[in-house]
Motif scaffolding. Structure first.
Motif, PDB file in Angstrom:
ATOM      1  N   ILE A  30       9.539  79.342  40.872  1.00  0.00           N
ATOM      2  CA  ILE A  30       8.164  79.648  40.427  1.00  0.00           C
ATOM      3  C   ILE A  30       7.739  81.099  40.624  1.00  0.00           C
ATOM      4  N   SER A  31       8.492  81.476  41.778  1.00  0.00           N
ATOM      5  CA  SER A  31       8.261  83.225  42.035  1.00  0.00           C
ATOM      6  C   SER A  31       8.651  84.107  40.999  1.00  0.00           C
ATOM      7  N   THR A  32       9.720  83.529  40.417  1.00  0.00           N
ATOM      8  CA  THR A  32      10.309  84.363  39.279  1.00  0.00           C
ATOM      9  C   THR A  32       9.304  84.291  38.029  1.00  0.00           C
ATOM     10  N   ILE A  33       8.599  83.414  37.776  1.00  0.00           N
ATOM     11  CA  ILE A  33       7.622  83.383  36.640  1.00  0.00           C
ATOM     12  C   ILE A  33       6.653  84.263  37.207  1.00  0.00           C
ATOM     13  N   TYR A  34       6.000  84.066  38.358  1.00  0.00           N
ATOM     14  CA  TYR A  34       5.056  84.943  38.891  1.00  0.00           C
ATOM     15  C   TYR A  34       5.177  86.616  38.782  1.00  0.00           C
ATOM     16  N   ASN A  35       6.453  86.650  39.083  1.00  0.00           N
ATOM     17  CA  ASN A  35       6.890  88.285  39.144  1.00  0.00           C
ATOM     18  C   ASN A  35       6.962  88.848  37.870  1.00  0.00           C
ATOM     19  N   SER A  36       7.402  87.803  37.191  1.00  0.00           N
ATOM     20  CA  SER A  36       7.680  88.375  35.550  1.00  0.00           C
ATOM     21  C   SER A  36       6.323  88.658  35.002  1.00  0.00           C
ATOM     22  N   LEU A  37       5.275  87.847  35.192  1.00  0.00           N
ATOM     23  CA  LEU A  37       3.877  87.940  34.836  1.00  0.00           C
ATOM     24  C   LEU A  37       3.149  89.155  35.191  1.00  0.00           C
ATOM     25  N   TYR A  38       3.514  89.686  36.536  1.00  0.00           N
ATOM     26  CA  TYR A  38       2.874  90.622  37.312  1.00  0.00           C
ATOM     27  C   TYR A  38       3.282  91.842  36.550  1.00  0.00           C
ATOM     28  N   LYS A  39       4.652  91.829  36.180  1.00  0.00           N
ATOM     29  CA  LYS A  39       5.134  92.975  35.682  1.00  0.00           C
ATOM     30  C   LYS A  39       4.601  93.228  34.304  1.00  0.00           C
ATOM     31  N   GLU A  40       4.305  92.370  33.493  1.00  0.00           N
ATOM     32  CA  GLU A  40       3.541  92.219  32.252  1.00  0.00           C
ATOM     33  C   GLU A  40       2.182  93.050  32.326  1.00  0.00           C
ATOM     34  N   ILE A  41       1.496  92.610  33.562  1.00  0.00           N
ATOM     35  CA  ILE A  41       0.178  93.072  33.757  1.00  0.00           C
ATOM     36  C   ILE A  41       0.424  94.360  34.213  1.00  0.00           C
ATOM     37  N   GLN A  45       2.178  96.711  33.009  1.00  0.00           N
ATOM     38  CA  GLN A  45       2.547  97.375  31.605  1.00  0.00           C
ATOM     39  C   GLN A  45       1.499  97.298  30.795  1.00  0.00           C
ATOM     40  N   GLU A  46       0.699  96.276  30.686  1.00  0.00           N
ATOM     41  CA  GLU A  46      -0.248  96.336  29.843  1.00  0.00           C
ATOM     42  C   GLU A  46      -1.473  96.887  30.329  1.00  0.00           C
ATOM     43  N   PHE A  47      -1.854  96.798  31.665  1.00  0.00           N
ATOM     44  CA  PHE A  47      -3.093  97.384  32.179  1.00  0.00           C
ATOM     45  C   PHE A  47      -2.726  98.717  32.821  1.00  0.00           C
ATOM     46  N   ASN A  48      -1.406  99.172  32.739  1.00  0.00           N
ATOM     47  CA  ASN A  48      -1.131 100.430  33.302  1.00  0.00           C
ATOM     48  C   ASN A  48      -1.610 100.542  34.954  1.00  0.00           C
ATOM     49  N   THR A  49      -0.889  99.682  35.762  1.00  0.00           N
ATOM     50  CA  THR A  49      -1.530  99.518  36.947  1.00  0.00           C
ATOM     51  C   THR A  49      -0.321  99.180  37.903  1.00  0.00           C
ATOM     52  N   ASN A  50      -0.426  98.853  39.085  1.00  0.00           N
ATOM     53  CA  ASN A  50       0.520  97.859  39.952  1.00  0.00           C
ATOM     54  C   ASN A  50      -0.141  97.290  40.808  1.00  0.00           C
ATOM     55  N   VAL A  51       0.211  95.949  40.470  1.00  0.00           N
ATOM     56  CA  VAL A  51      -0.584  94.761  41.188  1.00  0.00           C
ATOM     57  C   VAL A  51       0.021  94.798  42.756  1.00  0.00           C
ATOM     58  N   TYR A  52       1.250  95.077  42.787  1.00  0.00           N
ATOM     59  CA  TYR A  52       1.889  94.976  44.130  1.00  0.00           C
ATOM     60  C   TYR A  52       1.066  95.913  45.263  1.00  0.00           C
ATOM     61  N   ASN A  53       0.452  96.803  44.550  1.00  0.00           N
ATOM     62  CA  ASN A  53      -0.319  97.784  45.709  1.00  0.00           C
ATOM     63  C   ASN A  53      -1.453  97.164  46.338  1.00  0.00           C
ATOM     64  N   ARG A  54      -1.713  96.174  45.579  1.00  0.00           N
ATOM     65  CA  ARG A  54      -3.128  95.531  46.062  1.00  0.00           C
ATOM     66  C   ARG A  54      -2.982  94.529  47.099  1.00  0.00           C
ATOM     67  N   SER A  55      -1.791  93.742  47.063  1.00  0.00           N
ATOM     68  CA  SER A  55      -1.738  92.965  48.178  1.00  0.00           C
ATOM     69  C   SER A  55      -0.246  92.466  48.310  1.00  0.00           C
ATOM     70  N   LYS A  56       0.226  92.254  49.570  1.00  0.00           N
ATOM     71  CA  LYS A  56       1.737  92.054  49.645  1.00  0.00           C
ATOM     72  C   LYS A  56       1.994  90.469  49.374  1.00  0.00           C
ATOM     73  N   LYS A  57       0.872  89.747  49.591  1.00  0.00           N
ATOM     74  CA  LYS A  57       1.072  88.313  49.615  1.00  0.00           C
ATOM     75  C   LYS A  57       0.395  87.497  48.401  1.00  0.00           C
ATOM     76  N   ALA A  58      -1.019  87.545  48.494  1.00  0.00           N
ATOM     77  CA  ALA A  58      -1.905  86.778  47.617  1.00  0.00           C
ATOM     78  C   ALA A  58      -2.174  87.654  46.427  1.00  0.00           C
ATOM     79  N   ILE A  59      -1.364  88.051  45.355  1.00  0.00           N
ATOM     80  CA  ILE A  59      -1.507  89.143  44.442  1.00  0.00           C
ATOM     81  C   ILE A  59      -2.355  88.347  43.326  1.00  0.00           C
ATOM     82  N   LEU A  60      -2.133  87.041  43.136  1.00  0.00           N
ATOM     83  CA  LEU A  60      -2.958  86.411  42.049  1.00  0.00           C
ATOM     84  C   LEU A  60      -4.664  86.531  42.386  1.00  0.00           C
TER      85      LEU A  60
END
Length: 209
Positions: free
Chosen positions: A141-152, A154-169
């Motif tokens: 499941i984590s692989t699917i989430y990480n793949s989607l976060y990478k899409e986000i 790229q699509e939104f020109n951001t870095n979601v991993y900088n927002r939170s270490k755990k509850a990114i969603l």
């Protein structure tokens, strides 16, 4: 241009071969309602017409009329829902949905908040990813989430991993959550229906829990 299924209004789940139809409304977006219909199929195992409509391979999900909740009142949404239901009934179709509309009722304004909508989207995403993960040989499941976060990213020109270490969603914006819903929907719909069509016993057990 906004994808039509991200708009709100009156929609139908329809099967022309069976003359079965469900008519509904949403002040959020068609996409989230359609996902919720698929998720809740087990709740209607005792309703043969509705279950048949949901599980038939040639059933379609269509937009009947787009309505902006900022321009149309809740009462007007309901009125158009009833109008569509009446249209199909007069054609001799079986309408599996009912309306709570009352002409003499004073309806309040729409009350959905940004927070409640985002929570609704996140709940749907969690369910969709779990469904897809199960279908792909217990894909991580984590692989699917990480793949989607990478899409986000790229699509939104951001870095979601900088927002939170755990509850990114939980840190994603409504636009980002909708992007994920739209991305997952085609595969989710296929896998959800495939599973439901082969699990009548499990469906019956779920409804009893």
């Amino acid at each position: 241009m906004i994808n039509p299924i991200l708009r709100s209004g009156v929609y139908a789940i329809i099967n022309k071969r069976l003359n079965l139809v469900y008519v509904g409304i949403t002040e959020d977006c068609f996409l989230i309602r359609w996902i919720e219909h698929l998720r809740r199929i087990p709740n209607y195992i005792s309703d043969n017409d509705r279950t048949t409509l949901y599980l038939a391979e040639d059933t379609k999900y269509i937009v009947l009329k787009e309505l902006d909740p900022n321009e149309y009142s809740k009462k007007e949404f309901y009125e158009l829902e009833v109008k569509a239901q009446t249209f199909y009934k007069q054609k001799g179709w079986i309408v599996v949905s009912t309306s709570t509309f009352r002409e003499d009722t004073n309806y309040s304004d729409w009350t959905s908040t940004k927070k409640s909508k985002n929570e609704r989207y996140m709940q749907a995403i969690s369910h969709m990813i779990t469904t897809i993960g199960k279908s792909e040989n217990q894909k991580d499941i984590s692989t699917i989430y990480n793949s989607l976060y990478k899409e986000i990213n790229q699509e939104f020109n951001t870095n979601v991993y900088n927002r939170s270490k755990k509850a990114i969603l939980q840190e994603l914006t409504a636009a980002e959550l909708l992007y994920i819903l739209l991305s997952l929907y085609p595969l989710y719909k296929v896998e959800r229906l495939k599973y439901m069509r082969t699990q009548p016993r499990q469906m019956a057990l779920q409804i009893l829990v």
